[in-house]
Design an enzyme around this catalytic site. Structure first.
Site, PDB file in Angstrom:
ATOM      1  N   LYS A 117       6.277   8.536  -7.869  1.00 40.22           N
ATOM      2  CA  LYS A 117       7.176   7.384  -7.676  1.00 40.22           C
ATOM      3  C   LYS A 117       8.589   7.749  -8.107  1.00 40.22           C
ATOM      4  O   LYS A 117       8.766   8.382  -9.158  1.00 40.22           O
ATOM      5  CB  LYS A 117       6.712   6.210  -8.555  1.00 40.22           C
ATOM      6  CG  LYS A 117       5.250   5.858  -8.435  1.00 40.22           C
ATOM      7  CD  LYS A 117       4.837   4.766  -9.427  1.00 40.22           C
ATOM      8  CE  LYS A 117       3.332   4.534  -9.308  1.00 40.22           C
ATOM      9  NZ  LYS A 117       2.831   3.492 -10.201  1.00 40.22           N
ATOM     10  N   SER A 159       0.862  -1.186   0.000  1.00 43.49           N
ATOM     11  CA  SER A 159       0.000   0.000   0.000  1.00 43.49           C
ATOM     12  C   SER A 159       0.898   1.235   0.000  1.00 43.49           C
ATOM     13  O   SER A 159       2.116   1.118   0.143  1.00 43.49           O
ATOM     14  CB  SER A 159      -0.936  -0.015   1.200  1.00 43.49           C
ATOM     15  OG  SER A 159      -0.176  -0.030   2.367  1.00 43.49           O
ATOM     16  N   LEU A 160       0.307   2.394  -0.160  1.00 42.16           N
ATOM     17  CA  LEU A 160       1.102   3.620  -0.267  1.00 42.16           C
ATOM     18  C   LEU A 160       0.955   4.480   0.971  1.00 42.16           C
ATOM     19  O   LEU A 160      -0.101   4.499   1.597  1.00 42.16           O
ATOM     20  CB  LEU A 160       0.630   4.440  -1.472  1.00 42.16           C
ATOM     21  CG  LEU A 160       0.951   3.894  -2.868  1.00 42.16           C
ATOM     22  CD1 LEU A 160       0.201   4.685  -3.918  1.00 42.16           C
ATOM     23  CD2 LEU A 160       2.440   3.946  -3.124  1.00 42.16           C
ATOM     24  N   GLU A 218      -5.361  -1.034 -11.416  1.00 39.34           N
ATOM     25  CA  GLU A 218      -6.604  -0.704 -10.728  1.00 39.34           C
ATOM     26  C   GLU A 218      -7.788  -1.025 -11.633  1.00 39.34           C
ATOM     27  O   GLU A 218      -7.779  -0.676 -12.813  1.00 39.34           O
ATOM     28  CB  GLU A 218      -6.578   0.790 -10.397  1.00 39.34           C
ATOM     29  CG  GLU A 218      -7.440   1.186  -9.239  1.00 39.34           C
ATOM     30  CD  GLU A 218      -6.796   0.950  -7.861  1.00 39.34           C
ATOM     31  OE1 GLU A 218      -5.711   0.361  -7.778  1.00 39.34           O
ATOM     32  OE2 GLU A 218      -7.425   1.352  -6.867  1.00 39.34           O
ATOM     33  N   LYS A 262      -3.871   8.908  -9.226  1.00 40.05           N
ATOM     34  CA  LYS A 262      -4.200   7.805  -8.333  1.00 40.05           C
ATOM     35  C   LYS A 262      -5.670   7.449  -8.559  1.00 40.05           C
ATOM     36  O   LYS A 262      -6.564   8.235  -8.257  1.00 40.05           O
ATOM     37  CB  LYS A 262      -3.973   8.192  -6.875  1.00 40.05           C
ATOM     38  CG  LYS A 262      -4.299   7.046  -5.935  1.00 40.05           C
ATOM     39  CD  LYS A 262      -3.874   7.332  -4.514  1.00 40.05           C
ATOM     40  CE  LYS A 262      -4.029   6.116  -3.630  1.00 40.05           C
ATOM     41  NZ  LYS A 262      -5.417   5.676  -3.470  1.00 40.05           N
ATOM     42  N   LYS A 322      -2.659  13.033  -1.905  1.00 39.30           N
ATOM     43  CA  LYS A 322      -4.125  13.075  -1.998  1.00 39.30           C
ATOM     44  C   LYS A 322      -4.639  14.491  -2.231  1.00 39.30           C
ATOM     45  O   LYS A 322      -4.068  15.459  -1.725  1.00 39.30           O
ATOM     46  CB  LYS A 322      -4.726  12.560  -0.690  1.00 39.30           C
ATOM     47  CG  LYS A 322      -4.317  11.139  -0.367  1.00 39.30           C
ATOM     48  CD  LYS A 322      -5.173  10.153  -1.088  1.00 39.30           C
ATOM     49  CE  LYS A 322      -5.580   9.096  -0.145  1.00 39.30           C
ATOM     50  NZ  LYS A 322      -6.817   8.572  -0.149  1.00 39.30           N
ATOM     51  N   ARG A 329      -6.312  -7.389  -4.098  1.00 35.95           N
ATOM     52  CA  ARG A 329      -5.242  -7.075  -3.161  1.00 35.95           C
ATOM     53  C   ARG A 329      -5.511  -7.700  -1.778  1.00 35.95           C
ATOM     54  O   ARG A 329      -4.584  -8.095  -1.085  1.00 35.95           O
ATOM     55  CB  ARG A 329      -5.130  -5.553  -3.038  1.00 35.95           C
ATOM     56  CG  ARG A 329      -4.079  -5.108  -2.109  1.00 35.95           C
ATOM     57  CD  ARG A 329      -3.870  -3.614  -2.211  1.00 35.95           C
ATOM     58  NE  ARG A 329      -2.969  -3.193  -1.168  1.00 35.95           N
ATOM     59  CZ  ARG A 329      -3.331  -2.931   0.083  1.00 35.95           C
ATOM     60  NH1 ARG A 329      -4.587  -3.013   0.421  1.00 35.95           N
ATOM     61  NH2 ARG A 329      -2.444  -2.596   0.973  1.00 35.95           N
ATOM     62  N   GLU A 333       1.689   9.973 -11.841  1.00 35.59           N
ATOM     63  CA  GLU A 333       0.459   9.578 -12.543  1.00 35.59           C
ATOM     64  C   GLU A 333      -0.734   9.727 -11.608  1.00 35.59           C
ATOM     65  O   GLU A 333      -0.567   9.796 -10.393  1.00 35.59           O
ATOM     66  CB  GLU A 333       0.575   8.146 -13.062  1.00 35.59           C
ATOM     67  CG  GLU A 333       0.772   7.121 -11.991  1.00 35.59           C
ATOM     68  CD  GLU A 333       1.149   5.742 -12.558  1.00 35.59           C
ATOM     69  OE1 GLU A 333       0.638   5.380 -13.611  1.00 35.59           O
ATOM     70  OE2 GLU A 333       1.945   5.059 -11.915  1.00 35.59           O
TER      71      GLU A 333
HETATM   72  S1  IVH Z   1       1.498   2.295  -7.413  1.00 37.72           S
HETATM   73  C1  IVH Z   1       2.290   0.519  -3.234  1.00 37.72           C
HETATM   74  N1  IVH Z   1      -0.036   3.732  -8.919  1.00 37.72           N
HETATM   75  O1  IVH Z   1      -3.350   2.969  -4.386  1.00 37.72           O
HETATM   76  C2  IVH Z   1       2.558  -0.098  -4.515  1.00 37.72           C
HETATM   77  N2  IVH Z   1      -1.003   2.664  -7.028  1.00 37.72           N
HETATM   78  O2  IVH Z   1      -2.652   3.069  -1.370  1.00 37.72           O
HETATM   79  C3  IVH Z   1       2.602   0.879  -5.638  1.00 37.72           C
HETATM   80  N3  IVH Z   1      -3.411   3.075  -6.789  1.00 37.72           N
HETATM   81  O3  IVH Z   1      -3.020  -0.381  -3.501  1.00 37.72           O
HETATM   82  C4  IVH Z   1       1.264   1.246  -6.076  1.00 37.72           C
HETATM   83  N4  IVH Z   1      -3.648   4.326  -8.572  1.00 37.72           N
HETATM   84  O4  IVH Z   1      -4.469   0.153  -5.501  1.00 37.72           O
HETATM   85  C5  IVH Z   1       0.027   2.955  -7.823  1.00 37.72           C
HETATM   86  N5  IVH Z   1      -1.288   5.041 -10.365  1.00 37.72           N
HETATM   87  C6  IVH Z   1      -1.221   4.255  -9.286  1.00 37.72           C
HETATM   88  C7  IVH Z   1      -2.345   3.976  -8.496  1.00 37.72           C
HETATM   89  C8  IVH Z   1      -2.196   3.177  -7.353  1.00 37.72           C
HETATM   90  C9  IVH Z   1      -4.275   3.781  -7.546  1.00 37.72           C
HETATM   91  C10 IVH Z   1      -3.808   2.355  -5.551  1.00 37.72           C
HETATM   92  C11 IVH Z   1      -3.317   0.950  -5.479  1.00 37.72           C
HETATM   93  C12 IVH Z   1      -2.670   0.790  -4.142  1.00 37.72           C
HETATM   94  C13 IVH Z   1      -3.180   1.968  -3.425  1.00 37.72           C
HETATM   95  C14 IVH Z   1      -2.161   2.362  -2.420  1.00 37.72           C
END
Ligand code: IVH
Length: 349
Positions: free
Chosen positions: A242, A3-4, A97, A37, A266, A58, A35
């Site tokens: 990232k 997760s992030l 996603e 979210k 966010k 997930r 990118e």
């Molecule tokens: S990268 C952590 N890129 O956000 C691994 N995640 O809170 C790297 N999400 O579980 C994830 N858009 O479901 C990434 N462009 C994006 C995203 C994204 C939505 C979601 C993903 C992850 C959650 C993390």
């Protein structure tokens, strides 16, 4: 699946960059890949020799749900990776996603209501509910989309950067958010603006993902995407920033179950203030009663809102909402507006 860590302000994003530089003992700029979210259901697709073999949600990060039978019915997900002229890996775990576009969500909810079924609260719930179905035929009827943004294990292909991964995904025929190739970098990306062509069959848009030279450009990207988020065909709740280099990513590693090399920056939920003109009770097709606030029309999150759900009597009591009150409203999940709170100080004595 990981997760992030979230950030909620420009200062917190700058602090994220500073932490990275200090951990890597680097004084120079760090390159980022940015990118949107997406607000949906995280999914991992497993391709063996280019053929889609399995799909898992997930879940809690360690154990997900096997949703293969349902995912195989989704038109937006390729059953096989495009191989010629590029090499397809023997194993590719693709993360992304699963979402529902706003227009498809509204259409689905209308259908639900017409058929006496409960409407979904937001596109995320609609996407998740469409996959967690016992009958794959139901999933097949729903308009679901998938956008790939990362990898699990990959055999036989070496990547150097996040940008390279997402460009390769597109070559394999996987849907992505589109990597910007403008030579003029962020300014050209912003200048050309968002060229959205809404057509139910095909939605073409400006590439939305871009490699940027440092955190300053990433902050401008965050603000730009926030300003155009409502013109997008789907809901986003922030941007993901990232570290672009995979070598630096692995040097940074993880903390708990989150990578140190990425942050979910966010957006603030869009809120507005208005007046409650009346409170009425809506009778659903199934006979369910829902109190609704009739509002003085107000712009919020790119649309004019004139009513908002009050959910139920307990919510009205808890928030102490009365006719004539000045209230804060927000668009929950960007579509259905709700009353957040009343401002009793504004009440006429
Ligand atoms: S990268 C952590 N890129 O956000 C691994 N995640 O809170 C790297 N999400 O579980 C994830 N858009 O479901 C990434 N462009 C994006 C995203 C994204 C939505 C979601 C993903 C992850 C959650 C993390």
């Amino acid at each position: 699946m990981l997760s992030l860590q979230n950030t909620y302000s420009l200062d917190e994003i700058v602090a994220f960059d500073e932490r990275i530089k200090s951990q890597l003992s680097i004084a120079n700029d760090i390159e980022y890949f940015c990118e949107p979210k997406l607000d949906g259901l995280a999914l991992e697709l497993v391709y063996e020799n280019g053929i889609l073999c399995a799909a898992v949600t997930r879940g809690d990060g360690l154990i997900g749900e096997d949703v293969t039978a349902n995912i195989l019915t989704i038109k937006a997900i390729p059953l096989r990776l495009r191989s010629s002229p590029q090499v397809v890996p023997s194993l590719a775990e693709i993360r992304g996603e699963l979402i529902m576009h706003k227009a498809d969500f509204l259409e689905l909810n209308q259908w639900q209501e017409e058929n006496g079924l409960q409407p979904f609260a937001n596109p995320r719930n609609a996407a998740a509910g469409s996959v967690r179905q016992l009958d794959p035929k139901v999933t097949a009827e729903r308009s679901l989309r998938f956008y790939a943004y990362g990898t699990g294990s990959i055999s036989g292909v070496e990547f150097k950067s996040q940008e390279e991964i997402e460009c390769k995904f597109a070559e394999w025929g996987l849907p992505t958010l589109g990597v910007s190739k403008f030579p003029g970098g962020l300014s050209e990306f912003q200048e050309k603006g968002l060229k959205l062509i809404h057509n139910r069959q095909k939605i073409l848009y400006h590439p939305l993902a871009i490699r940027l030279e440092n955190i300053g450009a990433s902050l401008r990207y965050y603000e730009f995407i926030d300003s155009i988020r409502h013109s997008l065909p789907f809901e986003i709740d922030g941007v993901v920033i990232k570290v672009n280099s995979l070598e630096l990513q692995s040097e940074l590693g993880l903390i708990a179950r989150s990578p140190r090399w990425a942050t979910a920056a966010k957006f603030k939920p869009e809120q507005s203030q208005t007046k409650v003109l009346d409170i009425v009770v809506n009778v659903g097709r199934t006979g369910a009663l829902t109190p609704v606030a009739i509002l003085k029309p107000v712009r919020v999150g790119g649309v004019t809102v004139s009513h908002a759900t009050l959910h139920n009597q307990q919510e009205i009591d808890r928030k102490d909402i009365r006719i004539g009150d000045t209230v804060i409203i927000q668009r929950a999940g960007d579509v259905i507006p709700e009353v957040v709170e009343s401002i009793p100080g504004e009440r006429q004595k």
